[in-house]
Design a protein around this motif. Structure first.
Motif, PDB file in Angstrom:
ATOM      1  N   HIS A 176       0.842  -1.194   0.000  1.00  0.00           N
ATOM      2  CA  HIS A 176       0.000   0.000   0.000  1.00  0.00           C
ATOM      3  C   HIS A 176       0.885   1.255   0.000  1.00  0.00           C
ATOM      4  O   HIS A 176       1.996   1.245   0.529  1.00  0.00           O
ATOM      5  N   ASP A 177       0.386   2.328  -0.572  1.00  0.00           N
ATOM      6  CA  ASP A 177       1.077   3.617  -0.539  1.00  0.00           C
ATOM      7  C   ASP A 177       0.602   4.376   0.699  1.00  0.00           C
ATOM      8  O   ASP A 177      -0.577   4.758   0.784  1.00  0.00           O
ATOM      9  N   VAL A 178       1.521   4.592   1.635  1.00  0.00           N
ATOM     10  CA  VAL A 178       1.148   5.124   2.944  1.00  0.00           C
ATOM     11  C   VAL A 178       1.855   6.448   3.206  1.00  0.00           C
ATOM     12  O   VAL A 178       3.069   6.573   3.019  1.00  0.00           O
ATOM     13  N   VAL A 179       1.081   7.430   3.629  1.00  0.00           N
ATOM     14  CA  VAL A 179       1.618   8.681   4.151  1.00  0.00           C
ATOM     15  C   VAL A 179       1.336   8.688   5.649  1.00  0.00           C
ATOM     16  O   VAL A 179       0.175   8.607   6.067  1.00  0.00           O
ATOM     17  N   HIS A 180       2.406   8.750   6.448  1.00  0.00           N
ATOM     18  CA  HIS A 180       2.255   8.730   7.905  1.00  0.00           C
ATOM     19  C   HIS A 180       2.531  10.132   8.434  1.00  0.00           C
ATOM     20  O   HIS A 180       3.640  10.643   8.345  1.00  0.00           O
ATOM     21  N   SER A 181       1.510  10.752   8.978  1.00  0.00           N
ATOM     22  CA  SER A 181       1.581  12.152   9.422  1.00  0.00           C
ATOM     23  C   SER A 181       1.573  12.219  10.946  1.00  0.00           C
ATOM     24  O   SER A 181       0.836  11.479  11.616  1.00  0.00           O
TER      25      SER A 181
ATOM     26  N   GLY B  70      13.229   7.989   8.021  1.00  0.00           N
ATOM     27  CA  GLY B  70      13.593   6.986   7.026  1.00  0.00           C
ATOM     28  C   GLY B  70      12.428   6.584   6.147  1.00  0.00           C
ATOM     29  O   GLY B  70      11.806   5.539   6.361  1.00  0.00           O
ATOM     30  N   ASN B  71      12.126   7.416   5.144  1.00  0.00           N
ATOM     31  CA  ASN B  71      11.121   7.012   4.171  1.00  0.00           C
ATOM     32  C   ASN B  71      11.542   5.711   3.505  1.00  0.00           C
ATOM     33  O   ASN B  71      12.726   5.454   3.291  1.00  0.00           O
ATOM     34  N   ALA B  72      10.580   4.880   3.207  1.00  0.00           N
ATOM     35  CA  ALA B  72      10.835   3.575   2.598  1.00  0.00           C
ATOM     36  C   ALA B  72       9.986   3.465   1.342  1.00  0.00           C
ATOM     37  O   ALA B  72       9.133   4.321   1.076  1.00  0.00           O
ATOM     38  N   PRO B  73      10.218   2.436   0.539  1.00  0.00           N
ATOM     39  CA  PRO B  73       9.346   2.250  -0.624  1.00  0.00           C
ATOM     40  C   PRO B  73       7.873   2.261  -0.202  1.00  0.00           C
ATOM     41  O   PRO B  73       7.493   1.568   0.733  1.00  0.00           O
ATOM     42  N   ARG B  74       7.086   3.085  -0.849  1.00  0.00           N
ATOM     43  CA  ARG B  74       5.645   3.218  -0.619  1.00  0.00           C
ATOM     44  C   ARG B  74       5.295   3.874   0.728  1.00  0.00           C
ATOM     45  O   ARG B  74       4.138   3.838   1.142  1.00  0.00           O
ATOM     46  N   LEU B  75       6.281   4.462   1.414  1.00  0.00           N
ATOM     47  CA  LEU B  75       6.007   5.081   2.709  1.00  0.00           C
ATOM     48  C   LEU B  75       6.708   6.433   2.801  1.00  0.00           C
ATOM     49  O   LEU B  75       7.900   6.549   2.533  1.00  0.00           O
ATOM     50  N   ARG B  76       5.929   7.468   3.179  1.00  0.00           N
ATOM     51  CA  ARG B  76       6.485   8.787   3.439  1.00  0.00           C
ATOM     52  C   ARG B  76       6.046   9.256   4.825  1.00  0.00           C
ATOM     53  O   ARG B  76       4.885   9.091   5.205  1.00  0.00           O
ATOM     54  N   PHE B  77       6.982   9.851   5.556  1.00  0.00           N
ATOM     55  CA  PHE B  77       6.666  10.468   6.836  1.00  0.00           C
ATOM     56  C   PHE B  77       6.567  11.973   6.635  1.00  0.00           C
ATOM     57  O   PHE B  77       7.472  12.594   6.081  1.00  0.00           O
ATOM     58  N   VAL B  78       5.457  12.564   7.066  1.00  0.00           N
ATOM     59  CA  VAL B  78       5.249  13.999   6.943  1.00  0.00           C
ATOM     60  C   VAL B  78       4.786  14.536   8.296  1.00  0.00           C
ATOM     61  O   VAL B  78       4.390  13.769   9.187  1.00  0.00           O
ATOM     62  N   THR B  79       4.837  15.858   8.456  1.00  0.00           N
ATOM     63  CA  THR B  79       4.488  16.464   9.737  1.00  0.00           C
ATOM     64  C   THR B  79       3.604  17.681   9.536  1.00  0.00           C
ATOM     65  O   THR B  79       3.520  18.253   8.453  1.00  0.00           O
ATOM     66  N   ILE B  80       2.953  18.065  10.628  1.00  0.00           N
ATOM     67  CA  ILE B  80       2.288  19.361  10.729  1.00  0.00           C
ATOM     68  C   ILE B  80       2.767  19.992  12.041  1.00  0.00           C
ATOM     69  O   ILE B  80       3.366  19.319  12.885  1.00  0.00           O
ATOM     70  N   GLY B  81       2.487  21.278  12.201  1.00  0.00           N
ATOM     71  CA  GLY B  81       2.804  21.938  13.464  1.00  0.00           C
ATOM     72  C   GLY B  81       4.258  22.269  13.677  1.00  0.00           C
ATOM     73  O   GLY B  81       4.677  22.532  14.812  1.00  0.00           O
ATOM     74  N   ASP B  82       5.046  22.296  12.600  1.00  0.00           N
ATOM     75  CA  ASP B  82       6.486  22.515  12.764  1.00  0.00           C
ATOM     76  C   ASP B  82       6.809  23.888  13.346  1.00  0.00           C
ATOM     77  O   ASP B  82       7.855  24.061  13.980  1.00  0.00           O
ATOM     78  N   SER B  83       5.955  24.865  13.146  1.00  0.00           N
ATOM     79  CA  SER B  83       6.234  26.219  13.628  1.00  0.00           C
ATOM     80  C   SER B  83       5.371  26.593  14.832  1.00  0.00           C
ATOM     81  O   SER B  83       5.288  27.770  15.203  1.00  0.00           O
TER      82      SER B  83
END
Length: 397
Positions: A26-31, A45-58
């Motif tokens: 599955h293509d997963v975005v983990h926020s 460590g993004n991996a195949p089909r996985l991205r880590f993203v954030t909110i609230g950085d500021s």
């Protein structure tokens, strides 16, 4: 599937689930939300089909200022809503969100026609009613937030709760028909037993020092002074200990003052890097978890699950009907009410464990064995995958 998982807290097992779903194709975005300060999991460590993203950085959350925090959480909800709109997943799953964020995200998902799963970790409406009983000014907020949580639950396509006790509130809300119970777990391959004397314990001057350790979030509502009082009682029994608390938040100055007033040897440390968590937990001769009496049915402290993975004896100051309390008793550890009146009995048990290394080692092995029986990822991931697949084929409400 294209899956968006938002876990506000950034806990370890949610990130582990996202990795497993990506491994299954599955293509997963983990926020996650960086503004919320807590012990985080492996979010790198993004991996195949996985991205880590954030909110609230500021954003620097003002937890102790309720109205300012309300505004900040509302803005974070709008930021999450924009993230959902950019990603356009087939299905989303939301976990640990404050109510303003949850309502904003649910509204955006409804507008975009994206079905979603509420991963219900705590029933905020119940907690706020407790606060309202202490501060009358919180009564209106409790009613409004309770209505928001109920509305979001009704808009969710499916709901996952972490204990059977949550079913009662969903029966009251009329949402119980779409509820599945999946208990939380901790990553067995990431939180592993370490020797009592390790690099981290040496860095903190804990080698050769009898140590009682608490690591994790700790709110004032959970009465953090109980930790200091426990250490004080152990000293009175002729078993002096170093109390180590790994935490950032409003409990820190309370603990500092209480320890100074009672002459307790206290080490206060901020949240440590997740990669070092096994060493941190391994450094405790006894690990302690505290949970307020009125949070027993609608909160399961995830730190307890990490403690079990670490293979240490654990003392629970918590309601006896909590799911974590049942796990501790299964592992041979002890649970006592979270009240000063229970500290004599609790400190007597703690003294027995601290004075008997063989028994402590045996309890640690039981903790790890229970974790290995209960926290297998394969079954949990398959259940979540089935729910997400079904939800992705269901029109959003």
């Amino acid at each position: 599937m294209r899956i968006l998982v938002h876990d506000y807290s950034g806990h370890p097992f949610q990130a582990q689930l996202s990795r497993e779903l990506a491994r299954r194709g599955h293509d997963v975005v983990h926020s996650t939300c960086t503004a919320y300060v807590s012990g985080k999991g492996n979010l790198a460590g993004n991996a195949p089909r996985l991205r880590f993203v954030t909110i609230g950085d500021s954003t620097a959350l003002r937890k102790e200022h309720y109205f300012q925090r309300l505004c900040q959480e509302t803005l974070l909800g709008l930021e999450l809503a924009r993230q959902v709109r950019r990603e356009k997943p087939d299905v989303a799953m939301l976990s640990n969100l404050p109510i303003p964020m949850l309502v904003a995200a649910a509204a955006m998902l409804k507008r975009l026609g994206i079905p979603w799963v509420l991963w219900h970790q705590d029933v905020t409406a119940v907690a706020l009613k407790t606060f309202a009983g202490v501060a009358k000014s919180m009564g209106v907020a409790a009613s409004v937030f309770g209505a928001g949580e109920k509305w979001a639950a009704r808009k969710a396509t499916a709901i996952v709760v972490i204990a059977q006790s949550f079913l009662r509130i969903h029966q009251q809300w009329g949402t119980d028909a779409k509820v599945t119970v999946i208990p939380n777990w901790a990553p067995l391959d990431e939180i592993v037993p370490r020797t009592r004397e390790n690099d981290w314990s040496a860095e903190q001057g804990l080698n050769g020092v009898r140590t009682v350790l608490y690591s994790g979030t700790l709110g004032l509502k959970h009465n953090p002074v109980l930790l200091v009082q426990l250490a004080e009682r152990l000293g009175e029994r002729g078993t002096p200990v170093r109390l180590v608390v790994v935490n950032d938040g409003p409990a820190v100055p309370v603990l500092r003052r209480a320890a100074a007033a009672r002459g307790v040897d206290l080490t206060l440390l901020p949240f440590q890097p997740y990669a070092r968590l096994p060493e941190v937990l391994g450094s405790g001769d006894l690990l302690v978890v505290v949970l307020a009496a009125d949070a027993g049915q609608f909160s399961v402290p995830s730190k307890t699950l990490s403690y079990l993975c670490a293979g240490r004896p654990v003392l629970g100051l918590m309601p006896g009907d909590n799911l974590a309390a049942h796990l501790l008793r299964q592992a041979g550890s002890a649970v006592f009410p979270p009240a000063e009146s229970a500290l004599d009995e609790a400190s007597a048990w703690a003294q027995e464990i601290l004075s008997d290394p063989a028994r402590a080692e045996s309890l640690g092995k039981e903790s790890r064995a229970l974790a290995e029986r209960e926290f297998a990822l394969e079954d949990c991931a398959s259940r979540f995958e089935d729910i997400l697949r079904t939800v992705s084929r269901t029109p959003a409400r």
